[in-house]
Scaffold this active site. Structure first.
Site, PDB file in Angstrom:
ATOM      1  N   HIS A  17      90.316  32.705  37.684  1.00 35.12           N
ATOM      2  CA  HIS A  17      91.214  32.713  38.843  1.00 35.12           C
ATOM      3  C   HIS A  17      90.452  32.336  40.117  1.00 35.12           C
ATOM      4  CE1 HIS A  17      94.589  34.476  41.303  1.00 35.12           C
ATOM      5  NE2 HIS A  17      93.596  34.535  42.177  1.00 35.12           N
ATOM      6  N   GLU A  18      89.345  33.018  40.367  1.00 35.40           N
ATOM      7  CA  GLU A  18      88.597  32.757  41.601  1.00 35.40           C
ATOM      8  C   GLU A  18      87.996  31.353  41.597  1.00 35.40           C
ATOM      9  OE1 GLU A  18      89.089  34.547  44.055  1.00 35.40           O
ATOM     10  OE2 GLU A  18      89.889  36.306  43.051  1.00 35.40           O
ATOM     11  N   HIS A  59      90.396  28.937  42.977  1.00 39.87           N
ATOM     12  CA  HIS A  59      90.379  28.777  44.438  1.00 39.87           C
ATOM     13  C   HIS A  59      89.209  27.878  44.849  1.00 39.87           C
ATOM     14  CE1 HIS A  59      93.541  31.639  45.119  1.00 39.87           C
ATOM     15  NE2 HIS A  59      92.865  32.678  44.683  1.00 39.87           N
ATOM     16  N   GLU A 111      98.205  31.307  45.951  1.00 40.06           N
ATOM     17  CA  GLU A 111      97.750  31.850  44.671  1.00 40.06           C
ATOM     18  C   GLU A 111      98.182  31.002  43.474  1.00 40.06           C
ATOM     19  OE1 GLU A 111      95.605  34.230  44.244  1.00 40.06           O
ATOM     20  OE2 GLU A 111      95.507  34.635  46.386  1.00 40.06           O
ATOM     21  N   TYR A 126     103.680  37.243  45.630  1.00 43.91           N
ATOM     22  CA  TYR A 126     102.960  37.366  44.352  1.00 43.91           C
ATOM     23  C   TYR A 126     103.757  36.723  43.220  1.00 43.91           C
ATOM     24  CZ  TYR A 126      99.849  40.975  46.301  1.00 43.91           C
ATOM     25  OH  TYR A 126      98.929  41.664  47.030  1.00 43.91           O
TER      26      TYR A 126
HETATM   27 ZN   LIG Z   1      93.546  34.687  44.284  1.00 41.92          ZN
END
Ligand SMILES: [Zn+2]
Length: 679
Positions: free
Chosen positions: A470-471, A474, A499, A614
């Site tokens: 996930h990170e 980004h 996100e 979210y």
């Molecule tokens: Zn995130």
């Protein structure tokens, strides 16, 4: 396979050798230069205000060039092993933030920006031809207007006063939660079901002459008890204590709601939601409410099935224990029977899976997958000049053209004084320089995966692998972006879309094909995760997904309900509003005599009229993944390249909805998301 080179080919715009004194000097200089620059803008005669004389210099000086230095100064406080540097960094960062706020409220600058708009409207100057320039002008002007700078002085003063009050209330609200000292005492018997290490850090005491423990209300105490305590009475007592905290926050929340309405009205919006959503992908309250409503209707039938299944477990357990069964799934039952279901039906053990996920191999394979999907090449710098010996530095290139795209740092293990969560820090954004060349991005992935020991490498749990992926999502959003202005670079997109790219990439971690690539047993690298283990792991992804998504819908809906109000009635009963909505959406009643809304910090600090985000981004990430990647092949570089060129490259230089439609070839919808849950 990630190759290595000795020295970076492109020097990083960041400097890791600053001393505390140098940081302070740099900060003062930045502020001094900023003031000088602002003065120059303020002195531009009104009839000379154009995109070239006002907007472009503002974009260059106050965003493109200074943000990199500010990020450099700020980053030390999160990662430096040197306490003096961390302290200096925090102190300087605060100073820069205050200067930034002062600047954003500079009416003289706003008037010049407004003049540019006026001069273009009157035909005195041409509108910028480049759409990204036009967007910069619009967004800059809008920011000032949303801060109230277009208001007459008395209204602006009133707005500032209300803002100050609101800030104080939200500080009190958060402090009340942080400083809450609620505890409960349970005997060892009452805590039956919890593992031995749970007791290690608890204060010992006695209760009715028996060995007992003092339990606080923090997550590491609360969640294990609700998941594992066999005694229903214990779980109930815990939830009651948890839900009765911070009662004065009820009035604080009411006050905040009414202040927010007043502020929105002064700025010309009917409600706080209208104000907040204007700059989001969702645009207005109706879109958010429709979104939540549609999901709710489609998820509730499955939610009912899930509740039924959990009730069967409860009935069975109560019969075995010879206890009465009341036929209701209570709030304090949910996490307990959910955990039981996963253990019984899926037999997935974190510890076993971990053995196959040593960090170095996972990193290598993960980068390999990113290389493949996004057609990039990662090259590691052998002896990087960084802030700590643990840190790795990579340069990223386009696989086809060999062009440099940016630099990535990986700082993966905990140490004293370091940032305690996992996050991507976008240290430098890319932009076009005045001389026609391009400044390239730099991003750091900071995490706290356990350090290797003398006998074992660092082993990752599956949930940690997902976080890692996930990170890194980004990080690559930053690296694969290419925009003219840093304001629109990479993750600088609408808050309710930011996100989505990372949430989409999490899907890879739930695919058999990928889990097989990622896994190598730490004692025998040729051994992969056994197929049956992979399959049971994948099955756990959707256990009780409807119930847990309905919970998110409930939070999103209560947030919207409160922030779309156009006035706050004196007799507004927040507890009742919460309880009614909770029952209607989740179909599981809130525990009587509790008021969990007083600890729902999200709606007070930052996620007000934003909690829906979210789910919003998750639903659209599922649409991209299941409609585009999954049918053609999740490692297919053609889809990956298309994704990179449309979604990642454009960053925030175009509306996210527009990019999403271009990538999907149609309007996005919630079908793929629901289908992924089996609906
Ligand atoms: Zn995130």
């Amino acid at each position: 396979m990630v190759s290595t080179i000795v020295n970076p080919t492109t020097p990083s715009p960041l400097n890791w050798s600053y001393t505390p004194e140098e940081l302070r000097k740099l900060t003062d200089k930045l502020i001094e230069d900023g003031k000088q620059f602002d003065k120059q803008i303020e002195e531009i005669p009104d009839d000379e205000c154009s995109f070239e004389t006002v907007i472009a210099p503002l974009g260059r000086k106050t965003e493109n060039e200074s943000e990199v230095i500010e990020a450099n100064i700020d980053f030390f406080q999160h990662v430096s092993p040197n306490k003096d540097l961390r302290d200096a960094s925090a102190e300087c960062s605060l100073k820069l933030q205050e200067f930034g706020i002062e600047r954003s409220m500079n009416k003289k600058i706003y008037q010049k920006v407004a003049k540019v708009v006026e001069n273009i409207k009157s035909g005195k100057f041409k509108a910028p031809e480049n759409p990204e320039d036009q967007r910069l002008l619009e967004k800059m002007e809008l920011d000032y207007r949303r801060s109230g700078l277009a208001l007459p002085d008395d209204k602006l003063a009133e707005l500032k006063e209300l803002k100050k009050k609101l800030t104080n209330i939200s500080i009190e609200f958060s402090r009340s939660i942080a400083e809450d000292k609620t505890t409960r005492v349970f005997t060892k018997k009452e805590l039956d079901g919890l593992s031995e290490d749970f007791f290690e850090n608890l204060e010992k005491t006695t209760k009715d002459g028996e060995e007992a423990y003092v339990v606080d209300m923090k997550y590491p105490s609360y969640f294990p008890i609700l998941k594992l305590a066999k005694s229903e009475e214990t779980r109930k007592a815990m939830m009651l204590a948890y839900g009765q905290r911070c009662k004065p926050n009820l009035d604080r929340l009411k006050e905040a709601l009414s202040l927010r309405i007043k502020m929105a009205n002064i700025l010309g919006y009917p409600s706080h939601s209208h104000f907040k959503l204007e700059t989001k992908m969702a645009k207005n309250p109706k879109n958010v409410l429709d979104f939540l409503q549609s999901l709710k209707e489609k998820l509730q039938p499955l939610g009912k099935e899930e509740i039924k299944k959990l009730l069967e477990l409860k009935k069975q357990e109560k019969e075995e224990l010879n206890q009465p069964y009341d036929g209701i799934l209570h709030d304090w039952d949910l996490r307990y029977y959910n955990r039981m279901l996963i253990e019984k039906e899926y037999a997935v053990k974190d510890d076993e899976i971990k053995q196959y996920l040593p960090i170095n191999e996972v990193t290598e394979e993960m980068l390999g997958i990113y290389e493949k999907i996004f057609s990039i090449k990662c090259v590691e710098i052998k002896n990087p000049v960084v802030w700590h010996p643990d840190v790795r530095q990579l340069e990223i290139y386009d696989k086809k053209t060999n062009d440099y795209m940016g630099t990535v740092y990986l700082d993966l293990h905990p140490r004293e004084g370091k940032y305690t969560h996992a996050a991507c820090f976008g240290l430098a954004s890319g932009y076009d320089k005045e001389d026609g060349s391009h400044a390239y991005p730099v991003a750091a992935m900071v995490a706290n995966f356990s350090k290797p020991t003398a006998t074992k490498p660092s082993l990752l749990k599956h949930s940690e692998v997902t976080t890692y992926y996930h990170e890194l999502g980004h990080v690559f959003h930053q690296i694969c972006s290419h925009t003219k202005w840093s304001r629109f670079h990479g993750t600088n997109v609408e808050r309710d879309f930011v996100e989505a790219p990372s949430q989409m990439l999490e899907n890879w971690c739930w695919e058999e094909e990928v889990l097989e690539i990622l896994s190598h047993h730490y004692q025998d690298k040729s051994k992969k995760l056994p197929k049956d283990l992979i399959q049971s792991l994948i099955k756990t992804k959707n256990v009780n997904a409807a119930i847990f998504n309905l919970r998110q819908i409930f939070y999103g809906t209560i947030d919207m309900k409160l922030h779309t109000m156009e006035k706050v009635d004196n007799d507004l009963d927040l507890i009742k509003v919460y309880d009614d909505l909770r029952k209607e959406v989740m179909m599981i009643e809130n525990m009587p005599d509790t008021w969990p809304i007083t600890t729902f910090d999200h709606i007070m600090s930052g996620y007000d009229s934003g909690y829906y985000g979210y789910l919003w981004s998750e639903v659209f990430s599922a649409d991209m993944y299941f409609s585009k990647f999954k049918p053609i092949g999740i490692l297919n570089p053609e889809v990956g390249e298309k994704y990179r060129n449309i979604i990642l490259k454009n960053g925030g230089s175009r509306d996210a909805m527009e990019l999403l439609k271009e990538f999907l070839g149609r309007e996005p919808n919630n079908e793929a998301f629901l289908k992924s849950l089996g609906i």
